[in-house]
Design an enzyme around this catalytic site. Structure first.
Site, short mmCIF file in Angstrom:
data_model
loop_
_atom_site.label_atom_id
_atom_site.label_comp_id
_atom_site.label_asym_id
_atom_site.label_seq_id
_atom_site.Cartn_x
_atom_site.Cartn_y
_atom_site.Cartn_z
N TYR A 57 14.45 31.05 4.04
CA TYR A 57 13.29 31.79 4.54
C TYR A 57 13.37 32.03 6.04
CZ TYR A 57 11.15 30.56 0.05
OH TYR A 57 10.87 30.40 -1.28
N LYS A 79 0.84 -1.21 0.00
CA LYS A 79 0.00 0.00 0.00
C LYS A 79 0.87 1.25 0.00
CE LYS A 79 -0.38 -0.22 5.04
NZ LYS A 79 -1.10 -0.92 6.12
N HIS A 99 -6.44 -7.39 12.90
CA HIS A 99 -5.25 -6.53 12.85
C HIS A 99 -4.92 -6.07 14.27
CE1 HIS A 99 -2.26 -4.08 10.89
NE2 HIS A 99 -2.79 -2.95 11.30
N ARG A 127 1.11 -10.81 7.14
CA ARG A 127 1.04 -9.65 6.23
C ARG A 127 2.22 -8.73 6.53
NH1 ARG A 127 -4.11 -9.75 8.72
NH2 ARG A 127 -3.54 -7.82 9.77
N ARG A 146 -11.20 0.08 14.68
CA ARG A 146 -11.11 0.91 13.49
C ARG A 146 -12.15 0.43 12.50
NH1 ARG A 146 -5.34 1.13 10.36
NH2 ARG A 146 -5.89 -1.05 9.99
N CYS A 180 13.25 24.33 2.23
CA CYS A 180 12.29 24.89 1.27
C CYS A 180 11.53 23.75 0.58
CB CYS A 180 13.02 25.71 0.21
SG CYS A 180 14.19 26.91 0.87
N MET A 181 10.60 24.09 -0.28
CA MET A 181 9.80 23.05 -0.94
C MET A 181 10.67 22.16 -1.84
SD MET A 181 6.46 23.39 -3.40
CE MET A 181 5.45 24.27 -2.23
N ASP A 182 11.61 22.78 -2.54
CA ASP A 182 12.38 22.03 -3.55
C ASP A 182 13.88 22.02 -3.29
OD1 ASP A 182 9.91 21.99 -5.14
OD2 ASP A 182 10.36 24.12 -5.35
C1 LIG Z 1 -0.35 -1.89 6.71
C2 LIG Z 1 -0.93 -3.17 7.16
C3 LIG Z 1 -0.10 -4.27 7.43
C4 LIG Z 1 1.41 -4.21 7.40
O1 LIG Z 1 1.90 -3.65 8.60
P1 LIG Z 1 3.47 -3.54 8.86
O2 LIG Z 1 3.56 -3.05 10.25
O3 LIG Z 1 3.99 -2.55 7.88
O4 LIG Z 1 4.05 -4.89 8.66
C5 LIG Z 1 -0.72 -5.47 7.76
N1 LIG Z 1 -2.06 -5.57 7.82
C6 LIG Z 1 -2.89 -4.53 7.57
C7 LIG Z 1 -4.35 -4.71 7.67
C8 LIG Z 1 -2.34 -3.29 7.24
O5 LIG Z 1 -3.16 -2.27 7.02
#
Ligand SMILES: *Cc1c(COP(=O)(O)O)cnc(C)c1O
Length: 402
Positions: free
Chosen positions: A279, A52, A179, A235, A150, A326-328
């Site tokens: 700045y 992600k 999770h 995951r 959540r 700065c931004m860039d």
């Molecule tokens: C982002 C996410 C993970 C991965 O978590 P890490 O701490 O980066 O390993 C696993 N499960 C879900 C549902 C997530 O949103």
């Protein structure tokens, strides 16, 4: 005609000749991290790689390819757009969307062969109807909320919820997951509570005569710290990228950061005593220094909060960043040997060659025997390596090495 030629020419210029700021992603590090994580898991545990947010800034398509090549079997994304991007790039592995998308996405989910998470009856029915209309069966994963509070079906409702939605002939439960909120902290009681609630939900589902499918719960922290949380699949996000979810995992697995951030000095000038830089003049020259500029700023992910609080590396030496970022662009202070009247500069000149226009500067990564980690930067502004890495993914050109 001229315009056409100049556009084509610009397109052929390698990105780093267009811009002296870039990210290097070491695919060998990603493969090595997966291998080291693999050693912690039972032989049958599946690895889902979480890509992600453009793979935490590392590039979702390239990371997915590297991870699948190194034994990962599933890919996880946060939303439909991310899943579509991977399919368009030719990724064939199963892609799970780790949260429930809006019901307006159901046709896109089916045509892109994405597997959504389900948390509500409304979405489940919309997906089931679309699947039936298309003459297919849509796989999904059930999210059980065991205490993150959540998204997800409350753990005490999981059995009843599944019985309701699995009536639909267009739907098929492929997996059940939860999770953890505290797998990366010392609060093992909270972790244990979530584990117990998840086990309870799984028991209920089985007691009611249904099969939970692929059971998964662990993020990187849980996968590293708690074998009991591995179930059928883990995951892995942050560990894939060689970053630790917290200090509690540092001694438990060896990880190698895949991302480093670099730039080249695009300006170098002497700035006299008392002159301000950037700045707001938050820094004034103490005299006898040069100010080096690199074309990388907060628009590239180098948070403005780091102004006057970080160092950069050039050829294994550390220099303080000075003035407001700065931004860039941002600036750093160099004491070159040109001013030989200064004893300190004379000493410095014996140790190192002067910094010059075009020199490579490392913002995150190794240079000589010095290293600045993503955690070093994150700690200075009260955030985490996840956040820093994502920010650097926004605009910088990426180079894949190895
Ligand atoms: C982002 C996410 C993970 C991965 O978590 P890490 O701490 O980066 O390993 C696993 N499960 C879900 C549902 C997530 O949103």
């Amino acid at each position: 005609m001229n315009e056409q030629i100049s556009i084509d020419y610009a397109g052929m210029l390698p990105p780093f000749e267009r811009r002296w700021a870039w990210t290097e992603i070491d695919r060998d590090a990603i493969r090595a991290n997966l291998k080291n994580m693999r050693k912690l898991l039972g032989p049958d545990v599946i690895i889902l790689t979480v890509v992600k947010a453009d793979a935490y800034g590392h590039g979702a398509v390239e990371v997915a390819k590297a991870a699948l090549g190194a034994g990962s079997k599933y890919i996880g994304v946060a939303n439909v757009t991310e899943g579509m991007q991977l399919r368009r790039a030719g990724i064939k592995a199963p892609i799970i969307i780790l949260s429930e998308p809006p019901a307006t996405c159901v046709d896109a989910i089916l045509s892109y062969d994405l597997v959504p998470t389900i948390c509500t009856v409304e979405f489940a029915l919309a997906l089931g109807e679309a699947a039936s209309a298309a003459g297919v069966i849509a796989p999904f994963h059930l999210k059980v909320d065991t205490g993150m509070n959540r998204i997800g079906v409350h753990y005490t409702d999981a059995g009843d919820f599944l019985r309701t939605v699995s009536f639909h002939e267009g739907l098929e439960l492929q997996g059940t997951f939860t999770h953890f909120a505290t797998a990366d902290t010392a609060d093992s009681y909270a972790f244990k509570t979530q584990m117990d609630r998840f086990e309870h939900a799984l028991e209920t589902i089985r007691y009611m005569g249904m099969e939970p499918g692929i059971v998964h719960a662990a993020n990187s922290a849980a996968a590293i710290r708690y074998k009991s949380s591995h179930f059928d699949m883990v995951r892995l996000g942050i560990a894939t990228y060689g970053l630790h979810p917290s200090n509690l995992t540092r001694d438990l697995v060896q990880l190698e950061p895949a991302m480093s951030i670099h730039a080249r000095i695009c300006a170098l000038k002497q700035v006299g005593l008392g002159e301000g830089v950037s700045y707001g003049y938050t820094y004034r020259s103490p005299g006898g220094v040069e100010i080096a500029t690199i074309p990388l700023g907060y628009g590239d992910g180098l948070s403005r909060l780091l102004s006057n609080k970080m160092d950069v590396l050039v050829e294994g030496h550390r220099y303080p960043q000075v003035g407001t970022i700065c931004m860039d662009m941002c600036m750093f202070e160099v004491r070159n040997r040109k001013d030989i009247s200064s004893l300190r500069n004379a000493q410095l000149s014996a140790e190192r060659k002067p910094v010059e226009y075009g020199d490579k500067v490392t913002i995150v990564g190794k240079s000589g025997n010095q290293e600045i980690s993503m955690d070093d930067l994150a700690n200075r502004i009260g955030t985490i390596n996840y956040d820093m890495a994502c920010m650097f993914g926004r605009r910088l050109e990426r180079y894949y090495v190895n």
